[in-house]
Each structure stands twice: as structure tokens, then as C-alpha cells.
Design a protein around this motif. Structure first.
Motif, PDB file in Angstrom:
ATOM      1  N   PRO A 168      -6.186 -10.248   7.851  1.00 24.28           N
ATOM      2  CA  PRO A 168      -5.211 -10.392   6.889  1.00 24.28           C
ATOM      3  C   PRO A 168      -4.986  -8.854   6.298  1.00 24.28           C
ATOM      4  O   PRO A 168      -5.715  -7.869   6.730  1.00 24.28           O
ATOM      5  N   PRO A 169      -3.655  -8.432   5.740  1.00 19.91           N
ATOM      6  CA  PRO A 169      -3.498  -7.326   5.222  1.00 19.91           C
ATOM      7  C   PRO A 169      -4.399  -6.786   4.092  1.00 19.91           C
ATOM      8  O   PRO A 169      -5.183  -7.514   3.785  1.00 19.91           O
ATOM      9  N   PRO A 170      -4.593  -5.412   4.138  1.00 21.34           N
ATOM     10  CA  PRO A 170      -5.489  -5.026   3.281  1.00 21.34           C
ATOM     11  C   PRO A 170      -5.243  -5.425   1.532  1.00 21.34           C
ATOM     12  O   PRO A 170      -4.136  -5.320   1.298  1.00 21.34           O
ATOM     13  N   LEU A 226       0.807  -1.091   0.024  1.00 18.90           N
ATOM     14  CA  LEU A 226      -0.168   0.114   0.168  1.00 18.90           C
ATOM     15  C   LEU A 226       0.779   1.335   0.004  1.00 18.90           C
ATOM     16  O   LEU A 226       0.705   2.244  -0.636  1.00 18.90           O
ATOM     17  N   TYR A 227       2.048   1.049   0.851  1.00 19.63           N
ATOM     18  CA  TYR A 227       3.018   2.356   0.869  1.00 19.63           C
ATOM     19  C   TYR A 227       3.517   2.642  -0.304  1.00 19.63           C
ATOM     20  O   TYR A 227       3.425   3.773  -0.751  1.00 19.63           O
ATOM     21  N   LEU A 228       3.954   1.419  -1.212  1.00 20.86           N
ATOM     22  CA  LEU A 228       4.513   1.692  -2.604  1.00 20.86           C
ATOM     23  C   LEU A 228       3.524   2.285  -3.529  1.00 20.86           C
ATOM     24  O   LEU A 228       3.941   3.252  -4.217  1.00 20.86           O
ATOM     25  N   GLN A 266      -9.387   6.293  -0.317  1.00 21.05           N
ATOM     26  CA  GLN A 266      -9.924   5.182  -0.217  1.00 21.05           C
ATOM     27  C   GLN A 266      -9.350   4.063   0.817  1.00 21.05           C
ATOM     28  O   GLN A 266     -10.500   3.107   1.399  1.00 21.05           O
ATOM     29  N   LEU A 267      -8.310   4.329   1.004  1.00 18.27           N
ATOM     30  CA  LEU A 267      -7.645   3.316   2.168  1.00 18.27           C
ATOM     31  C   LEU A 267      -6.782   4.228   3.123  1.00 18.27           C
ATOM     32  O   LEU A 267      -6.350   5.220   2.629  1.00 18.27           O
ATOM     33  N   LEU A 268      -6.777   3.471   4.269  1.00 14.98           N
ATOM     34  CA  LEU A 268      -5.746   4.211   5.316  1.00 14.98           C
ATOM     35  C   LEU A 268      -4.478   3.638   5.069  1.00 14.98           C
ATOM     36  O   LEU A 268      -3.947   2.535   5.348  1.00 14.98           O
ATOM     37  N   VAL A 269      -3.435   4.434   4.358  1.00 12.37           N
ATOM     38  CA  VAL A 269      -2.124   3.866   3.866  1.00 12.37           C
ATOM     39  C   VAL A 269      -1.056   4.167   5.233  1.00 12.37           C
ATOM     40  O   VAL A 269      -1.061   5.330   5.684  1.00 12.37           O
ATOM     41  N   THR A 326      -7.826  -5.034  -0.931  1.00 17.01           N
ATOM     42  CA  THR A 326      -8.799  -4.505  -1.797  1.00 17.01           C
ATOM     43  C   THR A 326      -8.728  -4.858  -3.132  1.00 17.01           C
ATOM     44  O   THR A 326      -7.477  -4.940  -3.641  1.00 17.01           O
ATOM     45  N   PRO A 327      -9.705  -5.067  -3.748  1.00 14.64           N
ATOM     46  CA  PRO A 327      -9.344  -5.109  -5.187  1.00 14.64           C
ATOM     47  C   PRO A 327      -8.797  -4.063  -6.183  1.00 14.64           C
ATOM     48  O   PRO A 327      -7.849  -4.235  -6.826  1.00 14.64           O
ATOM     49  N   ASP A 328      -8.969  -2.709  -5.444  1.00 10.38           N
ATOM     50  CA  ASP A 328      -8.235  -1.703  -6.170  1.00 10.38           C
ATOM     51  C   ASP A 328      -6.513  -1.992  -6.087  1.00 10.38           C
ATOM     52  O   ASP A 328      -5.901  -1.752  -6.915  1.00 10.38           O
ATOM     53  N   SER A 329      -6.131  -2.457  -4.690  1.00  8.80           N
ATOM     54  CA  SER A 329      -4.868  -2.420  -4.514  1.00  8.80           C
ATOM     55  C   SER A 329      -4.178  -3.701  -5.277  1.00  8.80           C
ATOM     56  O   SER A 329      -3.091  -3.639  -5.840  1.00  8.80           O
TER      57      SER A 329
END
Length: 802
Positions: A649-651, A604-606, A687-690, A653-656
Motif C-alpha cells: 500500500p502507499p506510505p 506525501l508530496y503535499l 523520515q520518508l522517501l518523498v 505512516t502515523p506521521d503522514s
């Protein structure tokens, strides 16, 4: 040569502190330096002297671990083993002790084994050879194949176990002419035996030990008088009926050339130094004879010569196939003119090939590492001489010398010392690093000096040639596994980018098997290089993250990989599903939650930071690791029993998930424009908490402080960081910030109560004791019990600093 730093220890009263006589020093392949001093007890009723061994890491010279050795007499020998993790010490009473790291910490040592010959001082000491020998070919420095640059030389171990495995142990020579061998049996027991070097035992003042390719040991010995012969003995060690057996044989001897010269016959009465040029070459020896004010150095070589036939047999017709009989004789190679009195000798450890072609290429390209030996003189200066011709290659003038670039302007203490006629500052022990790019010397006040030794010995070279020399030595460290700290001493910030790129190009030219072996080591080398320049500091963080990503990926794959593959007809996906269905271990998902969560946070950070960076799309291998693990996580969750409550589990989502798989340079390939992907990544934080990530360990080593700063001299005091003259220090994180266990990916709080350890190279911090109970996490921690992710060693962090 130039001074890098000086270890200026805490001031002690002259009545309680005195350097050892003789003072000894040894440098390991992991860049740990061990040296000795003596400490008088403060108790008035007890005037005994404690013989101390000090061990420092060259990148943290202020973190000194001092050992009260327990030796009854002055320590005469120190010797590291081939792995750099164990140390031998021997004294003037015949005691030999083997020191090893406690809990694999460089600042925690304990004596585990010992042997003794009571009352018989040790004059020479060495570990038995393990049969591993490389040759570094300068002629092939432009080759694309590491196997041609660094070839394996056929060399037999000193003693082998069943199956050809080398047997560990050590060998020592005593002043009375005894040779003693101690063998480490597989069960941990010590097998010891002693034998006389020859039938007529005599006093041995100096000795040295070398090894032959056939597995034999050669001992050189002298009684200390220049008019006496230097004797050589072959020693063969074997194990017969669970007992150690030693066989000795007398070899050809030699007389010093200076004793046969009528002008110098009585000028140099004593032999003060006797050394084989390399420990794997018993056919070349260096001798130094001295008087009260001067010395002379001679280099000898053992050669095979034809034996002249008596005149009676000259007219006899030779038999077909008959060869002329030969004999081994010592011949002098070269000798020096009259020199100042020599106080210490250091020989190169770099196994450079000395064939005519290699020497010519080294001369043309001015590649000098491994070709020079260092002599320290009583006037405080150091000269580096060519190991074969003995001509001067470089000079360093110490602070007490009357002239030269080494003397600092305004050094009033040195001027006063010269005027009063007091003892001049000089080096009593000298040691080269394993790439011969650094020189450590301990002076007669007990201070340790670290010197840079230029690869070209100060000769001006083009930038490309300098880069090629440093690249050649970095590749050598990668292949051997040795620490490359001494190579970094010569890397300027402007060289970092070119070195990283050229190193990657050479790595990609190797075959697939070698690339797999060196995969993590080259990332660690790149990370250490990038830390030397502020322009590439961010890339160092990327490389550290890549190391952790690769390690987590290999760990998860090993847990899911079946031990026996009896179903070649099934696809890998089918086998993985079958394993997950049968697996009843409910702790895999829970125990590895920190590592799994780190990967999810990293992805997510990347993605969230992708608009600000371009390098991510260039490293398809790392993105491939992240893709594989995100696919594995649902399988890991399904491997747990349905009744279990797995952690979240880690996030994913379909987006990531979709964004990660659509990055260019990865599989499956994407056809969408890059700009569209950037736009979607910009919307991801809404959309997500990064999570915010901080995987870059704070590096507090001396190597960063010495790059491109003048003056290069820096004083170091025990227990303190760099003081005056060292330049600006590396910024530390805020004291109120959260402390992170970089290995277990867990937070330790602002003021951790657990004992911690840190890597000597990258600064990675982790808890000393494991808080985990599950087998899966224990397997992860056992991978790094001896070394950090980057290959550096661990050192205990004092509780006051945590």
C-alpha cells in the motif's frame, strides 16, 4: 476585430490544388472547424478531382485531418450535430454522408452512414432538432442564479420516440424541390423518405432550414432570381407503421423590397444568400441580392396582422367573445444601402434573448455577442452588422484591401496583387464560434483565418465590465458543456486572477445540486484560465491534480458503494465492513494499485511541500477527499482474499496520517498552532522517501502563444508548430525525460513504443490501447474514453512525436 492566426498550408502546385466552388465551412460547439477544398490528382492519366474535407481543432490548427470524402461532385453543405462529434456532408450529386470520430479521436474520422438522391444536388442540410433550447438573458447577467441567466425554453423535438426521447436524423433540400429525411433508428438502421415541397416543383437555387417550438420544420427556398418570390414551406416528419412520412404545407411568401423600388428594380438580379437569423426562429430571415459589383441586404420578419373586414359587415353587431380574424404576413424590418459585393455570410449561434429589456441592457453595457451578423465582401473586408437594425458594429480590413488597419505595412505581395489587377483575397466561407467571440473564414486560396471578435466590438470598457462579460460567457459554457476556447482568446494575463476568483464566487452561490453537477467542469475552466498567465501557472498544476484526485475518489467510492441498501439500520462503516468481508474479488487492490499509489505519493508530496505553499489549507474539500481515501485503503486491502498477495500500500505512516488530519480547514478540526505543523512537515523528508511528482501536462496549444503578444498574426503550416510571428512557444519537457501516462499514472519510458493520444486542451497524454485486463481498471478507463479529465477531446499523437 483582429487577426489571431492564419493557417498557411504547405505550398502545392497551382495545377493540383484549387479551392472548392462553392467552398463551405462549419464550426462545432467543441471548437472543431471543418471546411472543404479540391485536390487534383497528380497522375497524368487521371485528371479527376478529389473533394477534400479538412477538420482542425482551433487550439492545434497545424494538426489537420484531411479526408478524401469520396463525393463525386463538389461538396455543397457541411453540418455539425448538436454534440459536435458527428459531421454531415452533401454534394452536387445528391450524396449525403455522416462522419463520426474513430476511437473518439478528433484527427481520425470515418463515414458510418449515408443516403442519396442520385443526380439531385443538395442545396440545404440540417440535423433534426433535439428539443434542447436555452435563452441567454443579458438583463439577468447580475443575478446569482444560473437558472435565471440561462433559462430552458419550451421547445419540441422534430420527431420523438417512445417516452419523448428525440429521434436523430437529418433533413435536406434538393435543387429540384424535393425534401428528403433520413432517420437513425435505435438499432442503427437508416429510415429514409422523400417528398416534394409543393405540387408544382420548381428549381431551388438557395434554401435554408429552421425549426419551430411546436416541432415543425420550416424551409425557405428561392430559384435565385430577385424578381421571383421567396417561398416558405412547413414540413412535418412522422413515423407511421415503421415508415417515414413527410407532410408539407405552403406558408406565406415574400418579394424582395429592392425589386419593388423603381431605382433598383433591375440593379440586383440575383439572390445570392438566404438565411434564417437563427435555426430556432423561423420568423426572421436575411436576404442578400447582388450583381457583379455590389449587393444589398434585407431583413424580414413574419408578423400576425388583423384581417380587414369588408364594408358590408362593418355595421354588423359583433358577437360576444368574437376576435378579429388575423393573417400572417412578411414585413421588412430594415435594409442596407448599396454595399460591396457580398461573398459570405455568418450568423451568430449564441441564443441571446432579444426582448426589449435585454436589448436595452446589452446596449447600455455594450454586450455585443450574439447581436451581430458578419458579411464578407469581395474586396477582402468583413463587416459585422446588428442583426435587427443592420447598422455597422465593427469592420475588419483584409490584407488585400486598399486601406485599413488590417493591412500590414510593407506587405509587398498585396500591393503587387492590386497593381496587376489579379483576384483580390476574399473570404468565401465564414462561421461564428458558439459564443460569437471568434470568426473563422476560408479565403479563395484555401487558407483559414481566425479572427478575434471583441465582446464590446472594440468599444473601450472598464475592466470590471469586461470581466463581467467574459465571466457571463464562461458560465454559459459551463452550463451548456460547450468548449470555451474562444472565450479564452480575450482573456489577458492580468485578468486571470480576478476571473478565477469571481467564477468561484458565482459557483458557490448556486444550489448544492447544481454545484455537484458543475464540480469538475469549474475546476477545468479554472485550470485553463491559469495557464494563460505565468503568475498563475502553478495553480493550473494544482487544479489538474485536483481533477485527478476527485476522479479517483469517486471511482473508489463507486466500487465500495453497495448496489442495494436493504439495511437502513446499519451505519455506513458497518455496511462497508460487511461488503469487504463478503467480497471475493482479489483484483481490486492489485488493478487499482497505480491510482492508490498516486494518492499516497500526492499526500506525501503535499505535506513535504506545505511550508512553501499556503493554498493547501484553503481547499478543505480536496484534503477531505485525500483523508477519505487514506481511510479506505486498509479496507480495500482486507477485501482481498487472505491467500492473495496484495501489492504494497502507499506510505501510511502515523506521521503522514496524523499530519494530514491536522491540517486546518479539514475535519476533524485541529487546535494546534500552525507553526508546529509546519515544523513537523519540514522533518517529513528526513523520515520518508518523498516521491517527485509531475502531473502538469505540457500544453502545446496555440491559445498560450497568442496571449498578450504582438503581432497577433501567426502563420501555421500543416504538421509543424507555430512559426514566425507567434511569439515564444510553451516550453516542452526535456526529450530525454520519462514520458508519463497521466490517466493511468504509469511511466511509459523515454521512447514509448505504444501509440498515444493527447488532450486537445490540457495536453494530458495517455496510451491509445489499454494494457489492463482487470474489470476495475477497465471501468476507470471507460470513464475517459470520449473525453479527458478536463473535458477536452482526444487527438492521436503521431509516432514520430512520441
Amino acid at each position: 476585430m483582429e487577426l489571431a492566426y492564419v493557417c498557411d498550408w504547405e505550398k502545392r502546385p497551382k495545377s493540383t490544388h484549387c479551392p472548392s466552388i462553392p467552398l463551405v465551412c462549419s464550426w462545432s460547439c467543441r471548437n472543431l472547424v471543418a471546411f472543404t477544398t479540391d485536390l487534383k490528382n497528380d497522375d497524368d492519366d487521371n485528371k479527376d478531382v478529389s473533394h477534400m474535407i479538412h477538420i482542425i481543432d482551433t487550439d492545434h490548427p497545424w494538426d489537420v485531418y484531411s479526408i478524401n470524402s469520396g463525393h463525386a461532385e463538389v461538396i455543397s453543405c457541411l453540418e455539425w450535430d448538436q454534440s459536435g462529434s458527428r459531421l454531415l456532408s452533401a454534394d452536387g450529386d445528391g450524396q449525403i454522408k455522416c462522419w463520426s470520430m474513430s476511437d473518439h479521436l478528433v484527427n481520425s474520422w470515418e463515414s458510418v452512414l449515408s443516403s442519396s438522391l442520385d443526380g439531385d444536388p443538395i442545396v440545404a442540410l440540417s440535423w433534426l432538432h433535439n428539443g434542447v433550447k436555452l435563452a441567454l438573458h443579458v438583463e439577468m447577467s447580475g443575478s446569482t442564479n444560473f437558472g435565471e441567466k440561462f433559462s430552458r425554453v419550451k421547445f419540441s423535438p422534430s420527431l420523438t420516440l417512445f417516452g419523448g426521447k428525440p429521434m436523430e436524423g437529418w433533413l435536406a433540400v434538393t435543387v429540384s424541390g424535393l425534401v428528403t429525411v433520413s432517420l437513425l433508428k435505435p438499432g442503427g438502421a437508416l429510415l429514409t423518405a422523400s417528398e416534394s415541397l409543393c405540387r408544382l416543383r420548381g428549381r431551388v437555387a438557395l434554401a435554408d432550414i429552421a425549426f419551430t417550438g411546436g416541432g415543425n420544420i420550416v424551409v425557405a427556398a428561392t430559384d435565385g432570381s430577385s424578381s421571383s418570390p421567396v417561398q416558405f414551406y412547413k414540413v412535418v416528419v412522422s413515423v407511421v407503421s415503421e415508415k417515414c412520412r413527410i407532410d408539407t404545407e405552403l406558408l406565406p411568401s415574400l418579394f424582395l423590397r429592392c425589386t419593388t423600388d423603381p431605382l433598383r428594380r433591375e440593379k440586383y438580379p440575383a439572390v445570392t444568400h438566404l438565411k434564417f437569423l437563427t435555426r430556432e426562429n423561423s420568423e426572421q430571415v436575411l436576404l442578400c441580392a447582388s450583381n457583379q459589383s455590389g449587393s444589398i441586404v434585407e431583413c424580414w420578419s413574419l408578423r400576425k396582422e388583423g384581417l380587414p373586414v369588408n364594408n358590408i359587415f362593418q355595421h354588423r353587431s359583433p358577437v360576444v367573445g368574437e376576435k378579429q380574424p388575423t393573417i400572417l404576413k412578411w414585413r421588412i424590418l430594415t435594409t442596407t444601402n448599396d454595399l460591396e459585393r457580398v461573398s459570405a455570410v455568418a450568423l451568430p449561434k449564441l441564443p441571446i434573448s432579444i426582448s426589449n429589456t435585454d436589448l436595452k441592457v446589452a446596449s447600455d453595457t455594450k454586450f455585443c455577442p450574439g447581436l451581430g451578423l458578419a458579411l464578407a465582401f469581395h474586396d477582402g473586408s468583413i463587416q459585422i452588422l446588428h442583426r435587427l437594425s443592420l447598422h455597422t458594429m465593427g469592420v475588419f480590413y483584409g490584407s488585400s484591401s486598399s486601406s485599413g488597419p488590417g493591412q500590414r505595412p510593407g506587405d509587398e505581395s498585396a500591393i503587387k496583387r492590386q497593381r496587376t489587377g489579379g483576384p483580390a483575397l476574399h473570404f468565401k466561407a465564414l462561421q461564428f464560434s458558439w459564443t460569437s467571440l471568434a470568426l473563422a473564414g476560408v479565403d479563395n486560396h484555401g487558407k483559414l483565418h481566425m479572427l478575434r471578435v471583441s465582446p464590446s466590438m472594440g468599444q473601450v470598457l472598464e475592466l470590471n465590465t469586461t470581466l463581467r462579460h467574459l465571466l457571463f460567457l464562461l458560465e454559459y459554457c459551463m452550463v451548456t458543456g460547450y468548449d470555451w476556447w474562444d472565450v479564452l482568446l480575450h482573456v489577458q494575463p492580468t485578468m486571470v486572477h480576478n476571473l478565477v476568483e469571481k467564477l468561484h464566487e458565482e459557483y458557490m452561490r448556486q444550489n448544492q445540486a447544481l454545484q455537484q453537477v458543475l464540480a469538475t467542469r469549474i475546476v477545468a475552466v479554472k485550470a485553463s484560465l491559469c495557464k494563460l498567465s505565468t503568475a498563475t501557472a502553478a495553480r493550473a498544476c494544482d487544479f489538474h491534480a485536483k481533477l485527478l484526485l476527485i476522479a479517483i475518489s469517486s471511482t473508489l467510492k463507486s466500487l465500495l458503494r453497495p448496489h442495494v441498501l436493504n439495511t437502513p439500520d446499519k451505519s455506513p462503516g458497518d455496511r462497508l465492513t460487511e461488503i469487504c468481508a463478503k467480497n471475493t474479488d482479489t483484483d481490486i487492490d492489485k488493478s487499482l494499485q497505480q491510482l492508490i499509489q498516486w494518492v499516497g505519493d500526492f499526500v506525501l508530496y503535499l505535506l513535504a511541500n506545505l511550508p512553501n505553499q499556503v493554498r493547501a489549507r484553503q481547499d478543505g474539500a480536496s484534503l477531505g477527499h485525500a483523508q477519505e481515501m487514506l481511510v479506505m485503503y486498509p479496507d480495500l486491502g482486507s477485501a482481498a482474499a487472505p491467500a492473495a498477495c496484495p501489492p504494497s500500500p502507499p506510505p501510511q505512516t502515523p506521521d503522514s496520517m496524523q499530519l494530514l488530519f491536522r491540517l486546518p480547514g479539514t475535519t476533524p478540526p485541529t487546535q494546534e498552532p500552525w507553526n508546529t505543523l509546519i515544523d513537523e512537515c519540514c522533518l517529513l523528508p528526513s523520515q520518508l522517501l518523498v516521491p517527485s511528482m509531475d502531473w502538469a501536462a505540457a500544453h502545446d496549444g496555440v491559445i498560450v502563444k497568442l496571449q498578450g503578444k504582438q503581432p497577433t498574426e501567426a502563420a501555421v503550416r500543416k504538421g509543424l508548430s507555430m512559426s514566425a510571428g507567434g511569439g515564444a512557444s510553451t516550453p516542452w519537457r526535456s526529450p530525454s525525460s520519462q514520458k508519463m501516462d497521466n490517466l493511468r499514472c504509469v511511466h511509459m519510458g523515454v521512447c514509448p513504443t505504444e501509440e498515444s493520444k493527447a488532450c486537445t486542451r490540457c495536453g494530458c497524454v495517455t496510451m491509445l490501447r489499454s494494457p489492463n485486463k482487470t474489470n476495475a481498471m477497465k471501468q476507470w478507463e471507460q470513464r475517459w474514453i470520449k473525453n479527458c479529465l478536463c473535458g477536452g477531446l482526444w487527438r492521436r499523437i503521431p509516432q514520430s512525436q512520441t
